[in-house]
Write an enzyme that holds these catalytic residues in place. Sequence first.
Site, PDB file in Angstrom:
ATOM      1  N   GLU A 139      -7.247   7.805  -5.826  1.00 49.58           N
ATOM      2  CA  GLU A 139      -7.717   6.425  -5.466  1.00 49.58           C
ATOM      3  C   GLU A 139      -8.984   6.643  -4.693  1.00 49.58           C
ATOM      4  O   GLU A 139      -9.090   5.610  -3.703  1.00 49.58           O
ATOM      5  CB  GLU A 139      -6.664   5.972  -4.340  1.00 49.58           C
ATOM      6  CG  GLU A 139      -5.400   5.921  -4.861  1.00 49.58           C
ATOM      7  CD  GLU A 139      -5.049   4.889  -5.802  1.00 49.58           C
ATOM      8  OE1 GLU A 139      -6.138   4.014  -6.173  1.00 49.58           O
ATOM      9  OE2 GLU A 139      -3.777   4.789  -6.349  1.00 49.58           O
ATOM     10  N   HIS A 176      -3.881   5.756   2.833  1.00 50.76           N
ATOM     11  CA  HIS A 176      -2.624   5.015   1.899  1.00 50.76           C
ATOM     12  C   HIS A 176      -1.352   5.896   1.748  1.00 50.76           C
ATOM     13  O   HIS A 176      -1.246   6.966   1.812  1.00 50.76           O
ATOM     14  CB  HIS A 176      -3.308   5.214   0.657  1.00 50.76           C
ATOM     15  CG  HIS A 176      -2.457   4.774  -0.554  1.00 50.76           C
ATOM     16  ND1 HIS A 176      -1.867   3.582  -1.035  1.00 50.76           N
ATOM     17  CD2 HIS A 176      -1.943   5.305  -1.839  1.00 50.76           C
ATOM     18  CE1 HIS A 176      -1.012   3.682  -1.682  1.00 50.76           C
ATOM     19  NE2 HIS A 176      -1.001   4.683  -2.545  1.00 50.76           N
ATOM     20  N   HIS A 236       3.195   5.555   1.149  1.00 47.17           N
ATOM     21  CA  HIS A 236       4.437   4.805   0.144  1.00 47.17           C
ATOM     22  C   HIS A 236       5.589   4.490   1.188  1.00 47.17           C
ATOM     23  O   HIS A 236       6.567   5.188   0.696  1.00 47.17           O
ATOM     24  CB  HIS A 236       4.797   5.685  -1.149  1.00 47.17           C
ATOM     25  CG  HIS A 236       3.779   5.792  -1.937  1.00 47.17           C
ATOM     26  ND1 HIS A 236       3.865   6.862  -3.111  1.00 47.17           N
ATOM     27  CD2 HIS A 236       2.328   5.276  -2.323  1.00 47.17           C
ATOM     28  CE1 HIS A 236       2.743   6.730  -3.751  1.00 47.17           C
ATOM     29  NE2 HIS A 236       1.938   5.839  -3.323  1.00 47.17           N
ATOM     30  N   GLU A 262       5.239  -6.832  19.470  1.00 40.52           N
ATOM     31  CA  GLU A 262       3.788  -6.292  19.526  1.00 40.52           C
ATOM     32  C   GLU A 262       3.063  -6.522  18.386  1.00 40.52           C
ATOM     33  O   GLU A 262       1.836  -6.212  18.216  1.00 40.52           O
ATOM     34  CB  GLU A 262       4.049  -4.855  19.587  1.00 40.52           C
ATOM     35  CG  GLU A 262       4.651  -3.977  18.709  1.00 40.52           C
ATOM     36  CD  GLU A 262       4.606  -2.665  18.597  1.00 40.52           C
ATOM     37  OE1 GLU A 262       5.435  -1.851  18.017  1.00 40.52           O
ATOM     38  OE2 GLU A 262       3.513  -2.017  19.437  1.00 40.52           O
ATOM     39  N   HIS A 278       4.177  -0.639  -4.613  1.00 41.88           N
ATOM     40  CA  HIS A 278       3.516   0.541  -4.647  1.00 41.88           C
ATOM     41  C   HIS A 278       3.509   1.222  -3.198  1.00 41.88           C
ATOM     42  O   HIS A 278       3.951   2.324  -2.841  1.00 41.88           O
ATOM     43  CB  HIS A 278       2.099   0.402  -5.402  1.00 41.88           C
ATOM     44  CG  HIS A 278       1.412   1.837  -5.463  1.00 41.88           C
ATOM     45  ND1 HIS A 278       0.482   2.054  -6.637  1.00 41.88           N
ATOM     46  CD2 HIS A 278       1.363   2.759  -4.546  1.00 41.88           C
ATOM     47  CE1 HIS A 278      -0.088   3.134  -6.176  1.00 41.88           C
ATOM     48  NE2 HIS A 278       0.461   3.583  -5.218  1.00 41.88           N
TER      49      HIS A 278
HETATM   50  O1  2HA Z   1      -0.245   9.804  -6.133  1.00 44.59           O
HETATM   51  O2  2HA Z   1      -0.370   7.511  -4.139  1.00 44.59           O
HETATM   52  O3  2HA Z   1      -1.751   5.723  -5.472  1.00 44.59           O
HETATM   53  C1  2HA Z   1      -1.268   9.382  -5.120  1.00 44.59           C
HETATM   54  C2  2HA Z   1      -1.256   8.234  -4.911  1.00 44.59           C
HETATM   55  C3  2HA Z   1      -1.521   6.833  -6.145  1.00 44.59           C
HETATM   56 ZN    ZN Z   2      -0.108   5.336  -4.126  1.00 46.32          ZN
END
Ligand code: 2HA
Ligand code: ZN
Length: 281
Positions: free
Chosen positions: A115, A139, A141, A169, A210
């Site tokens: 990414e 980033h 998940h 909050e 995602h």
């Molecule tokens: O595997 O999260 O979006 C890495 C990630 C791709």
């Molecule tokens: Zn990801």
Amino acid sequence: MEVLKAGFVQGFMRMAQDGWEQGWHERNGGNLSYRLCLEEAKSVEKEFAPGQWQEIGASVPALAGAYFLVTGSGKYFRNVAIQPEESFGIIELDEKGENYRICWGLANGGRPTSELPSHLMNHEVKAGATGGRHRVIYHCHPANTIALTFVLPLSDEVFTRELWEMATECPVVFPEGIGVVPWMVPGGKDIAVATSELMKRYNVAIWAHHGMFCSGADFDETFGLMHTVEKSAEILVKVLSMQPYKRQTIQPDEFRRLAVDFKVKLPEQFLYEKHESQAGR
Ligand code: 2HA
Ligand code: ZN
């Protein structure tokens, strides 16, 4: 100074470990990047062994010459603390902001996160929008936020409002709101452009089905933002699991009163009147 002893590297590793412990990084899921300040780069440059220039896959001219700590493509957050030199590295951008080279780490043939275009385009937008204050793009998940992308309309207004309502909050922590990117193929320039467009206004962008991106000035602020949004999503998942509608919630005028006392600006776009048929009324 040894790279692994530098404060900014220790902070990076701690954040990766914290994210793993939250359950936000199954397998090689998620990625983290940090834009070094000049003194930080200088403090460790003796250990740099620059490799070949390679294409970023996006153009970020405003970041020309900058150095970043980045997690590696296919690497596991779970391993950051025990295999740091394989799991992440320091990269330098060229004078056009179109190529990078690895200066430290990502040992044994590692590459920066898949990414990288999204991270660098977000860094470019956020550095510009905050006068250089923001340095961290994260980033992950997180399960509850992702779950909501299957049941709420994929609009900035609905996600912002519903998550604000789940914890008092929230409007104070993310008063500017949250952006939502519809499902797109990850890893490329298109999703990077869509995400960085939202980052002009927000510090949080959700990728439908995602995960989530957050931006912040330092590791505490960025991790704290992710944590706050995901906690709020967890509460909403619990509420919606008990019954489809809330018996009571925070009302638009109550948010307006909160905004005055906490000296935050809450855009009216998120304080709409709800209709009977609207999700989570
Ligand atoms: O595997 O999260 O979006 C890495 C990630 C791709
Ligand atoms: Zn990801």
